[in-house]
Scaffold this active site. Structure first.
Site, PDB file in Angstrom:
ATOM      1  N   GLU B  60     -10.414 -14.867  49.347  1.00 56.31           N
ATOM      2  CA  GLU B  60     -10.636 -14.334  48.475  1.00 56.31           C
ATOM      3  C   GLU B  60     -10.197 -15.717  47.398  1.00 56.31           C
ATOM      4  OE1 GLU B  60     -10.350 -11.739  51.021  1.00 56.31           O
ATOM      5  OE2 GLU B  60     -12.453 -11.726  51.585  1.00 56.31           O
ATOM      6  N   HIS B 129     -15.534   0.124  51.006  1.00 55.38           N
ATOM      7  CA  HIS B 129     -16.417  -1.007  51.058  1.00 55.38           C
ATOM      8  C   HIS B 129     -17.470  -0.738  49.812  1.00 55.38           C
ATOM      9  CE1 HIS B 129     -14.760  -2.686  54.073  1.00 55.38           C
ATOM     10  NE2 HIS B 129     -15.345  -3.469  54.028  1.00 55.38           N
TER      11      HIS B 129
END
Lengths: 372, 342
Positions: B60, B129
């Site tokens: 990322e 998450h």
């Protein structure tokens, strides 16, 4: 560690061949002059810092002059440079006016970044210096992306990205080199290994202290070069840049020394007495100057002329910086957004979000209605 | 006007922008061959090729930074962070670089970057998450943060984000991808930095963004039917800049406000909204501003615990009733006794 770094440097390269003497000698003298420019500029910057004319952090290229000169000479004017916070010398050798570099250190409107960046954040799109960056490792993904943009458009420019030895330990190093190699991007990563990340040696921060060998993890060609020899650095950099121009990213390690502390205010007490003593005799400018003198490329008069010319440049830069205006407070909100946007907050500390209401609420409106 | 899902609106807008402007390209994990974890980019690799729809390694920080660097050289990357949780791996690049480059270098380089990413819990994905951390980005000057709640806004705000020269965090939501709505056919970007009153009313201002703006509209409609309440709904749409004027104008009319958010209460987006209302409409408030937010725990996996942690319609209705009771205009009534549709 610094002594290990010194041992890793190869012997200075053989003098230039006699048959190419004219042009070659001119280039060698130019290298020497540019090294002296960086040296004297940085010494002047340190003085200005001590005089409180320069604020924040101020990291100098002292000891790295040959590395800077050799690397920058390998780039075309249209190639891009990303570097870190130790970048004054790079800014000068990209061709940016020393006046503007010094003015940035002074935080003035004529600075390369208009006084918004300071020592760590020099930028000039015209000269394709795409930034000094203050966060260790931050410039690597950006440089990779700039190379991606070149590749996207089918151009043949190259991105050169310098980093310190300590940066080889950060995650962005791995992610960037992997992506660059995976996508065949035109970028050269150059580790300026001065042996110390602040006060931490390479031996204490890297499980593979031969930093250039990390290229193997990405099947990326890599090499190590003596960072005290500008000619050797240039030749290594030319080879690296050529590879990158062909879509083969490259990792170059330039072994050098940092002659002072991490920044101007660091007395470098972590260095041993032996190391301090050794560094007094380890000066790339002195070494290169002696070699050129022995080779007949320079003499005392030429060196004195270079010193005088550079002293003029540096003094003029400091004078220019001191005369350049401070930015107006009215410009404080000019650079938050490139595309103007409604409701952008432009309040100074303590200013209310909303104008205070009349009290009692409604009274003012009512009397206004009556008088109208 | 075409009825389509929020997902389809995003997909069609990305495609249209790629057709319109060659500088627009997509990068992210699994967006090409896999067609996107949530299928927003389905079919685009086949249509545009791997130069413009680029699958990245799981990196990322690396690919966000590469997008920033490409944007500095004039491209207009749209990157997908698979979920907002993973964007934390790229915080250095987004906050220390994307948001700083324009200012730090005195306006010499622009970063026309869009970071698309869904937030949202409720899928039993557990603690790492299920977060809503848009606040991290909305906190930072130099960033723009938009949070569309409808398919129409998904299109209009994505058009605006792609054409903007600043980094824009474009917040999507797992719970919204399948929602449907009218989407104008016209090429009409929204204005970033503007909230909208999506339902006019006089009794109370109900404020939300992303999924909670959707919940706000449903609750307002439901309480209108069941209680005859006339609730005004404000969809923030833009978290930075925040359109405080629209909030304050609404509260000056309704004299009461409840703020809905899917993030955590303490220091959350709702705290800023409540403080803004207090600053701008202090004399008009008949009750304290209430906030309805996620329970302040790492999100548990077990369904009953997860359900309890997320703000529900009942939680919202309860907060509205209590606020109106404090105002003195409506008595609190238990939810079971008044036939409110859940």
């Amino acid at each position: 560690m610094a002594s290990q770094a010194r041992q890793r440097r190869s012997a200075p390269q053989a003098p230039p061949a006699q048959d190419a003497a004219g042009e070659r000698d001119g280039q060698l003298r130019a290298f020497y002059r540019d090294m002296v420019l960086i040296r004297r500029f940085e010494e002047r910057a340190a003085r200005a810092y001590t005089d409180a004319l320069v604020g924040g952090y101020c990291h100098l290229n002292l000891g790295e002059e040959a590395a800077v000169v050799g690397l920058m000479s390998a780039l075309r004017p249209t190639d891009y440079l990303f570097t870190n916070y130790r970048e004054h010398g790079y800014a000068l050798l990209r061709g940016i006016d020393p006046n503007r570099v010094m003015a940035e250190l002074y935080g003035r409107v004529d600075g390369v970044s208009k006084g918004w960046g300071g020592s760590m954040h020099m930028f000039d799109m015209t000269h394709r210096l795409l930034g000094g960056y203050g966060i260790v490792g931050g410039q690597l993904p950006l440089a990779t992306g700039a190379a991606l943009a070149i590749d996207y458009r089918g151009g043949d420019d190259v991105v050169l990205c310098t980093l310190g030895d300590g940066t080889a330990a950060i995650g962005a190093f791995h992610e960037s080199l992997n992506i660059a190699a995976l996508w065949n991007l035109p970028v050269v990563f150059v580790i300026i290994n001065n042996g110390l990340g602040m006060g931490t040696t390479v031996a204490h921060s890297s499980a593979e202290p031969d930093l250039y060998k990390r290229g193997a993890a990405y099947r990326m060609a890599s090499a190590r070069v003596d960072g005290f020899d500008p000619v050797a650095v240039r030749e290594a950099a030319v080879k690296a840049v050529e590879a990158a121009r062909g879509g083969r990213p490259y990792l170059l390690e330039v072994v050098t020394e940092r002659l002072r502390g991490h920044s101007v205010v660091d007395p470098a007490k972590y260095r041993t007495a032996d190391e301090v003593e050794r560094l007094k005799h380890e000066d790339p400018i002195q070494i290169f100057g002696s070699k050129l003198t022995a080779d007949g490329v320079l003499d005392a008069d030429a060196i004195a002329a270079i010193e005088a010319e550079v002293a003029g440049v540096v003094t003029a830069a400091a004078d220019f910086a001191a005369r350049s205006p401070h930015p107006e407070v009215a410009t404080l909100f000019d650079y938050t957004y490139a595309t103007p946007v409604p409701n952008d907050s432009r309040r100074l500390p303590g200013q209310p979000l909303f104008e205070p209401l009349p009290f009692p609420a409604g009274t003012a409106a009512t009397s206004a209605g009556v008088s109208a | 006007m075409t009825i389509m899902t929020y997902r389809q609106a995003l997909h069609d807008t990305l495609r249209a922008e790629m057709l319109r402007d060659e500088r627009v390209f997509l990068m992210g994990e699994e967006i090409g061959v896999f067609e996107g974890s949530y299928k927003i980019t389905a079919g685009l690799l086949k249509e545009f090729g791997d130069k413009r729809v680029r699958d990245t390694p799981i990196a990322e920080e690396g690919f966000a930074g590469a997008a920033i660097g490409a944007a500095m050289l004039g491209l207009r990357p749209v990157i997908e962070m698979m979920t907002i949780n993973f964007s934390m791996l790229a915080l250095d690049q987004i906050i220390n670089h994307a948001a700083k480059i324009y200012g730090m270098f005195g306006g010499q380089a622009r970063v026309p970057l869009v970071i698309r990413t869904p937030g949202g819990g409720g899928q039993q994905l557990g603690a790492t998450h299920s977060q809503n951390i848009e606040l991290f980005y909305a906190f930072v000057p130099g960033m723009k943060v938009v949070a569309p709640s409808t398919p129409a806004d998904a299109k209009a705000l994505l058009l605006a984000a792609i054409r903007d020269d600043d980094p824009v965090l474009f917040l999507e939501n797992l719970g919204l991808y399948n929602t449907k709505g009218d989407v104008p056919d016209a090429d009409a970007p929204a204005e970033i930095g503007r909230a909208s009153v999506t339902r006019p009313g006089n009794d109370l201002t109900l404020i939300g963004y992303s999924r909670m703006a959707h919940v706000a509209s449903e609750v307002a409609a439901s309480l209108a039917a069941s209680d005859g309440l006339d609730i005004e709904v404000v969809d923030l749409r833009s978290l930075r800049p925040l359109d405080r004027a629209t909030l304050v104008e609404s509260v000056k009319k309704t004299h009461a406000a409840v703020v809905l958010e899917d993030d955590w209460l303490t220091y959350g987006i709702g705290a800023e909204v409540a403080a803004s209302i207090s600053d701008g409409a202090f004399d008009y408030l008949d009750a304290p501003v209430r906030r309805v937010a996620m329970a302040e725990v790492p999100m548990p996996y077990a369904k009953p615990l997860e359900t309890a942690a997320l703000p529900s319609r009942d939680d919202v209705i309860g907060a509205i009733r209590q606020t109106l009771a404090a105002v003195g205009r409506r008595a609190p009534r238990p939810a079971a006794a008044n036939g409110v549709a859940q």
